[in-house]
Scaffold this motif. Structure first.
Motif, PDB file in Angstrom:
ATOM      1  N   THR A   1     -46.147   6.812  -3.453  1.00  0.00           N
ATOM      2  CA  THR A   1     -44.938   7.059  -2.726  1.00  0.00           C
ATOM      3  C   THR A   1     -43.715   7.209  -3.276  1.00  0.00           C
ATOM      4  O   THR A   1     -43.439   6.449  -4.333  1.00  0.00           O
ATOM      5  N   ASP A   2     -43.094   8.410  -3.077  1.00  0.00           N
ATOM      6  CA  ASP A   2     -41.738   8.704  -3.833  1.00  0.00           C
ATOM      7  C   ASP A   2     -40.615   8.164  -2.922  1.00  0.00           C
ATOM      8  O   ASP A   2     -40.741   8.155  -1.858  1.00  0.00           O
ATOM      9  N   GLN A   3     -39.782   7.376  -3.601  1.00  0.00           N
ATOM     10  CA  GLN A   3     -38.469   6.999  -3.123  1.00  0.00           C
ATOM     11  C   GLN A   3     -37.477   7.635  -3.379  1.00  0.00           C
ATOM     12  O   GLN A   3     -35.963   7.394  -2.946  1.00  0.00           O
TER      13      GLN A   3
ATOM     14  N   GLY B   1     -36.475  10.903  -2.502  1.00  0.00           N
ATOM     15  CA  GLY B   1     -36.261  11.983  -1.480  1.00  0.00           C
ATOM     16  C   GLY B   1     -35.849  13.285  -2.024  1.00  0.00           C
ATOM     17  O   GLY B   1     -35.484  14.124  -1.138  1.00  0.00           O
TER      18      GLY B   1
ATOM     19  N   GLY C   1     -47.865   9.074   6.918  1.00  0.00           N
ATOM     20  CA  GLY C   1     -46.508   8.571   6.540  1.00  0.00           C
ATOM     21  C   GLY C   1     -45.973   8.908   5.091  1.00  0.00           C
ATOM     22  O   GLY C   1     -46.175  10.042   4.847  1.00  0.00           O
ATOM     23  N   ASP C   2     -45.525   8.124   4.381  1.00  0.00           N
ATOM     24  CA  ASP C   2     -44.799   8.327   3.209  1.00  0.00           C
ATOM     25  C   ASP C   2     -45.834   8.914   2.160  1.00  0.00           C
ATOM     26  O   ASP C   2     -45.307   9.743   1.331  1.00  0.00           O
TER      27      ASP C   2
ATOM     28  N   VAL D   1     -46.026  12.556   2.786  1.00  0.00           N
ATOM     29  CA  VAL D   1     -45.207  13.481   2.583  1.00  0.00           C
ATOM     30  C   VAL D   1     -44.984  13.295   0.782  1.00  0.00           C
ATOM     31  O   VAL D   1     -44.758  14.634   0.259  1.00  0.00           O
ATOM     32  N   THR D   2     -45.395  12.491   0.298  1.00  0.00           N
ATOM     33  CA  THR D   2     -45.160  12.368  -1.306  1.00  0.00           C
ATOM     34  C   THR D   2     -46.438  13.246  -1.863  1.00  0.00           C
ATOM     35  O   THR D   2     -46.113  14.188  -2.724  1.00  0.00           O
TER      36      THR D   2
END
Length: 333
Positions: free
Chosen positions: A208-210, A212, A229-230, A233-234
């Motif tokens: 999970t990338d934080q 952005g 979810g995230d 996306v990641t």
């Protein structure tokens, strides 16, 4: 027919948004109209079943109800020439177990268009080790291969890898030559994931990338995402040029805050996997793959088997995300 009653799980609405579950005797005459009556020998537990069992109106609108979106058994009666008494069959998806009395009963009655003949190479028990989750995983693998993601292209990421879809996806991919990286669950299941074929295991945090950033370093040739979810996306941002990501779940989130750059700069493909109403010709083809070249050689680490009487507890375990792999439900006493 000689047998007029059978055992089934029945979920009842008791009011005030409360639901009870118990094993009861039901009558064959209570089943809905349909072309084929099937004596269910095995079913399996899916997350959608657990939601139906707690009164989720997005899955099941009317109660009392018998859940179970999977069933494998023997035809008891048929009003169509395509099926005869004694035929071994599989019924998964469509409306089974949602608003049609499902596989957590020892009999189901369904339209002929929902029924798949059991392919050679599979037993009824083996077919329910896969069930809807395994079919969804195999359909995802099929779409990856169809889009040109071959083992020589690089690593394939599988999220939700300890769940039913993810576990089967890891096993099939590794068995047919792919290098699989699995995303671990909330609790550490590294040993399990390696046992079923994962070459590498990463944490949810690592998946999970934080930051952005609109694009990330290319890591994956393709991915089978079962959570949304995230992580989804990641994964899309981390997929290599002309890679493919399949999506079949939203347990993390149905939201997908994403820009277009992975698609227009890298040519990444995002393919939705909808197994519920998959066309019958494709459905039969996938089941033939499962029974043949994609059949898992050692399914035991993936599977636990329970009786109908033990099902209630396992539903609670699934809702608490304490289950891994596949839960096979033995419908015979």
């Amino acid at each position: 027919m000689a047998l007029k009653t059978f055992k089934a799980m029945l979920v009842k609405d008791t009011g005030d948004n409360r639901y009870t579950r118990q094993i009861v005797d039901k009558s064959v005459e209570e089943l809905p109209p349909g072309d084929v009556l099937v004596n269910v020998r095995y079913s399996s537990l899916n997350y959608k079943d657990a939601l139906s069992a707690i009164g989720n109106k997005g899955v099941t609108k009317k109660y009392p109800h018998t859940p179970g979106i999977d069933a494998a058994g023997i035809v008891a009666e048929s009003s169509v020439p395509e099926f005869s008494p004694g035929d071994e069959v599989i019924v998964t998806s469509y409306d089974l177990g949602m608003n049609t009395s499902g596989g957590f009963g020892q009999y189901i009655r369904v339209p002929a268009g929902w029924v798949v003949p059991l392919p050679g190479g599979l037993t009824l028990r083996e077919s329910m080790i896969y069930g809807t989750a395994g079919f969804t995983a195999a359909l995802s693998v099929f779409r990856l291969k169809e889009s040109g993601i071959t083992p020589d292209r690089g690593d394939v990421l599988v999220s939700g890898a300890t769940g039913g879809v993810g576990s089967i996806a890891v096993s099939i991919l590794s068995q047919i030559g792919y290098s699989v990286t699995a995303v671990n669950g909330i609790s550490d299941k590294t040993a399990y994931l390696r046992k079923i074929g994962a070459k590498s295991v990463i944490s949810i945090e690592a998946a999970t990338d934080q930051t952005g950033r609109p694009l990330l370093k290319e890591r994956w040739a393709g991915s089978i995402d079962a959570v949304g979810g995230d992580i989804l996306v990641t994964t899309i941002k981390s997929t290599a040029h002309n890679g493919t990501v399949t999506c079949c779940g939203n347990i993390a989130s149905p939201e997908m805050p994403l820009n277009v750059y992975p698609f227009i700069l890298r040519g990444v493909r995002l393919i939705g996997i909808g197994s519920q109403n998959c066309p019958m010709p494709v459905r039969r083809k996938i089941w033939e793959k499962i029974a043949g070249e994609w059949k898992i050689v050692r399914p035991d680490p993936l599977t636990s088997e329970i009786s109908l009487d033990e099902l209630d507890h396992q539903i609670e375990m699934m809702l608490q995300r304490k289950r891994k792999g596949r839960t096979l439900v033995r419908m015979t006493e």
